[in-house]
Design a protein around this motif. Structure first.
Motif, mmCIF file in Angstrom:
data_model
loop_
_atom_site.group_PDB
_atom_site.id
_atom_site.type_symbol
_atom_site.label_atom_id
_atom_site.label_comp_id
_atom_site.label_asym_id
_atom_site.label_seq_id
_atom_site.Cartn_x
_atom_site.Cartn_y
_atom_site.Cartn_z
ATOM 1 N N ARG A 255 0.857 -1.098 0.001
ATOM 2 C CA ARG A 255 0.140 -0.061 -0.124
ATOM 3 C C ARG A 255 0.851 1.204 -0.040
ATOM 4 O O ARG A 255 0.547 2.202 -0.956
ATOM 5 N N THR B 12 0.663 4.224 -2.842
ATOM 6 C CA THR B 12 0.537 5.416 -2.402
ATOM 7 C C THR B 12 1.701 6.266 -2.882
ATOM 8 O O THR B 12 1.514 7.252 -3.472
ATOM 9 N N ALA C 144 9.747 1.948 15.848
ATOM 10 C CA ALA C 144 8.754 2.347 14.784
ATOM 11 C C ALA C 144 7.691 2.659 15.864
ATOM 12 O O ALA C 144 6.713 3.515 15.884
ATOM 13 N N ARG D 228 5.305 6.328 16.314
ATOM 14 C CA ARG D 228 3.805 6.198 16.175
ATOM 15 C C ARG D 228 3.078 7.015 17.186
ATOM 16 O O ARG D 228 1.926 7.133 17.097
ATOM 17 N N LYS E 1 -2.555 11.358 2.371
ATOM 18 C CA LYS E 1 -2.686 9.792 1.843
ATOM 19 C C LYS E 1 -1.299 9.114 2.041
ATOM 20 O O LYS E 1 -1.344 8.042 2.484
ATOM 21 N N ILE E 2 -0.253 9.740 1.991
ATOM 22 C CA ILE E 2 1.157 9.121 2.279
ATOM 23 C C ILE E 2 1.213 8.832 3.815
ATOM 24 O O ILE E 2 1.333 7.573 4.084
ATOM 25 N N ASN E 3 0.710 9.738 4.577
ATOM 26 C CA ASN E 3 0.935 9.736 5.990
ATOM 27 C C ASN E 3 -0.265 8.484 6.344
ATOM 28 O O ASN E 3 0.298 7.657 7.287
ATOM 29 N N ALA E 4 -1.220 8.187 5.935
ATOM 30 C CA ALA E 4 -2.247 7.302 6.212
ATOM 31 C C ALA E 4 -1.333 5.945 5.942
ATOM 32 O O ALA E 4 -1.583 5.017 6.650
ATOM 33 N N ALA E 5 -1.019 5.815 4.819
ATOM 34 C CA ALA E 5 -0.178 4.545 4.357
ATOM 35 C C ALA E 5 0.799 4.146 5.113
ATOM 36 O O ALA E 5 0.959 3.040 5.742
ATOM 37 N N VAL E 6 1.495 5.297 5.634
ATOM 38 C CA VAL E 6 2.987 5.184 6.285
ATOM 39 C C VAL E 6 2.350 4.609 7.708
ATOM 40 O O VAL E 6 3.261 3.649 8.491
ATOM 41 N N TYR E 7 1.576 5.203 8.345
ATOM 42 C CA TYR E 7 0.999 4.951 9.607
ATOM 43 C C TYR E 7 -0.062 3.848 9.457
ATOM 44 O O TYR E 7 -0.738 3.552 10.731
ATOM 45 N N ASP E 8 -0.212 3.274 8.479
ATOM 46 C CA ASP E 8 -0.957 1.820 8.345
ATOM 47 C C ASP E 8 -2.521 2.229 8.972
ATOM 48 O O ASP E 8 -2.999 1.396 9.548
ATOM 49 N N LEU E 9 -3.070 3.298 8.447
ATOM 50 C CA LEU E 9 -4.440 3.515 8.710
ATOM 51 C C LEU E 9 -5.326 3.183 7.479
ATOM 52 O O LEU E 9 -4.799 3.426 6.026
ATOM 53 N N SER E 10 -6.277 2.375 7.786
ATOM 54 C CA SER E 10 -7.221 1.828 6.581
ATOM 55 C C SER E 10 -7.629 3.029 5.864
ATOM 56 O O SER E 10 -7.811 4.168 6.378
#
Lengths: 263, 329
Positions: free
Chosen positions: A7, A11, B93, B97, B120-129
């Motif tokens: 993902r 992204t 990590a 977080r 969008k990048i931050n959501a992916a990096v922090y593993d948010l759905s």
């Protein structure tokens, strides 16, 4: 690769593609600035007409067209970006995220390849109109190993330059070393002439360095010139491994040294 | 149990010294000399979960260096730091977080793209759905009143809007510990108020711990009950903001308007306190808190007073004096 990693890759690619598209006008000039090999083609073409160099004008045209493609897909600028991040302290926010900042740079470069592609194809089309003898259909073998070696060449070039970039932790202008390195790159990579035209001793020396594997090796594979494929792959992997080990060591030392200047 | 625990923290920087002029430049080229600067000296404090603590000090006092050590950006030269049970400079990590650092002068958003792309990048990096990211962006954007601006390129946003978007990006992963370095720097009054009320709201809603540096005292008085004051690398005060006033400014400002028929001059007023100003029939004194009642009674008995007000000295003045003298004595 985990789902999270996939993902993140997706992204990064989509966002950095959008980012690069913002610079579409500049991209045309960046692509044109990489047309150095096409200038050399003109010179070598002239030379081939009056001397027996072992290359026909058509072979030169094909070789330099492949060199142009190899340059376009292996161009790397990470040292300038990383140096700016260290000197201006903008590396700090990136260090606070649970992902190594290198991935932003790496996928930024990969995404840029996709934005560059239409312009490159356009130039190749134009080139083929001017030099119809340059048109060749690569064999599936040439196609496969050409593309594999192009990808490896990009990774190796990125890794080596990113390793030089680590020096930004200690010196303010790390890109000076890249510019010095570029001197050897220009002459030993096959950018100005195919390595087969070099004196034997020089060619043998060059083949132990990483330079020919960044341009000459993938270009030769694409146009079907004879190269030692296993040796090429092993040499690339060895230089890659060495650069990776040095890179990680410098990264750890650099982070200790980093004072977040200006942050 | 404290969420931030700092003991005897110190940081020494080597700084290159160069004399001005061509001679100095040539000498510097061949032989560099360095001087060690002790940016932070023996700093110790502990912060409990959910606290909002102001971190005050003049420029160069060591605030940002301390924040950088607390977030793991730089290694301390001495002492120990623990934040949310982690040693920051290991950059685990899980630690990353749990924290965030917002710097008023630095940005993490991609300049040429809308803030939503960076989110969008931050959501992916922090593993948010996707659903979780959408919900959090919506919630934070509403708290910050920035819903409409997230689709505009960051470079087109005003400074206040950009700061709000930066804050949204920094808090998307819902960190438990917030380090804020001048989060309202350069913002207009309305934007400052909005950021302050957002931080208060975030702290109440998620029980987050906040360590905040700011040169705007309004940020500190609006958000922090407790302050740490650092001066020349040393912590010179750790306690309640009110306590700082009591200790360093044990006086009140008494403003008096006298009846017009009296002749008032400096000599007449000298016995009542430290006269700060006298304009016509209006005067301002500083009176020690212990003598306040007595002084005011005498004033009212001996002189004809039309109006009298008693105020605490402005916090800016108090802090300014602390910075000037570097002590609370």
């Amino acid at each position: 690769m985990t789902l999270r990693s996939l993902r993140i890759v997706r992204t990064f690619l989509s966002v950095y593609y959008a980012y690069m598209v913002e610079y579409r006008a500049e991209l045309i000039f960046w692509v044109l600035s990489g047309s150095f090999p096409l200038i050399f083609l003109g010179l070598w073409n002239q030379a081939a007409q009056s001397n027996d160099l072992g290359f026909t004008p058509a072979q030169f045209a094909q070789y330099f067209l492949a060199v142009f493609l190899a340059r376009q897909f292996t161009v790397v600028w990470v040292i300038w970006d990383f140096e700016k991040e260290v000197v201006q302290g903008t590396l700090s926010p990136l260090l606070l995220q649970p992902i190594d900042p290198v991935w932003r740079h790496f996928f930024g470069h990969v995404a840029e390849r996709f934005t560059r592609l239409p312009f490159v194809l356009l130039l190749v089309g134009l080139f083929c109109l001017l030099y119809p003898e340059a048109i060749w259909i690569p064999t599936p073998y040439a196609c496969f190993w050409g593309i594999v070696s192009l990808i490896l060449a990009f990774c190796l070039r990125f890794l080596i330059q990113y390793t030089f970039a680590m020096l930004a932790f200690w010196v303010e202008r790390a890109n000076a070393i890249e510019q010095f390195w570029f001197l050897f790159y220009t002459f030993l990579s096959g950018l100005v002439a195919p390595l087969t035209l070099f004196p034997d001793a020089v060619r043998e020396f060059a083949l132990w360095t990483p330079f020919p594997y960044l341009i000459y090796f993938p270009a030769s594979l694409l146009v079907g010139l004879p190269v030692d494929l296993p040796r090429g792959l092993i040499t690339m992997a060895s230089w890659g491994l060495l650069a990776f080990i040095i890179n990680r060591k410098l990264w750890r030392l650099g982070l200790k040294h980093y004072s977040g200047m200006g942050a | 149990m404290p969420i931030i625990n700092v003991e005897n923290l110190g940081k020494v920087y080597p700084v290159a010294i160069k004399s001005p002029g061509i001679k100095g430049t040539i000498r510097h080229f061949f032989h560099r000399t360095y001087r060690n600067i002790e940016a932070v000296k023996q700093v110790s404090f502990a912060i409990e979960p959910g606290e909002i603590v102001g971190f005050l000090g003049p420029n160069g006092a060591g605030k940002t260096t301390t924040l950088k050590m607390l977030t793991g950006l730089i290694h301390p030269s001495s002492g120990t730091v623990a934040v949310a049970g982690h040693r920051p400079f290991n950059r685990d990590a899980q630690f990353l977080r749990n924290i965030t650092l917002v710097m008023g002068q630095k940005q993490q958003l991609i300049w040429d793209l809308p803030a939503l792309d960076s989110l969008k990048i931050n959501a992916a990096v922090y593993d948010l759905s996707d659903a979780e990211a959408r919900q959090r962006i919506g919630e934070l954007a509403e708290m910050l009143s920035i819903q409409d601006q997230l689709k505009q390129p960051v470079r087109k946003l005003s400074l206040g809007e950009r700061m709000k978007a930066e804050m949204l990006a920094a808090l998307l992963h819902r960190p438990q510990v917030l380090f804020l370095d001048e989060p309202t720097l350069g913002l207009d009054i309305n934007a400052q108020v909005a950021v302050r009320s957002f931080l208060k709201d975030y702290n109440e809603r998620y029980g987050a711990t906040v360590l905040l540096t700011s040169h705007y005292m309004a940020d500190i008085t609006a958000l922090c009950d407790r302050v740490l004051v650092i001066h020349q690398g040393s912590l010179i005060y750790d306690g309640l903001l009110d306590g700082l006033l009591d200790r360093f400014a044990p006086y009140r400002e008494v403003s008096v308007e006298f009846a017009r028929h009296q002749t008032i001059n400096a000599a007449t007023l000298a016995p009542y306190g430290d006269l700060q100003s006298l304009e016509g029939c209006k005067a301002t004194f500083l009176v020690r808190t212990g003598k306040l009642t007595d002084t005011v009674s005498k004033l009212l008995n001996h002189l004809s007073v039309q109006d009298l007000t008693i105020a605490e000295p402005p916090i800016e003045d108090v802090i300014g004096k602390v910075f000037q003298t570097g002590s609370l004595k």
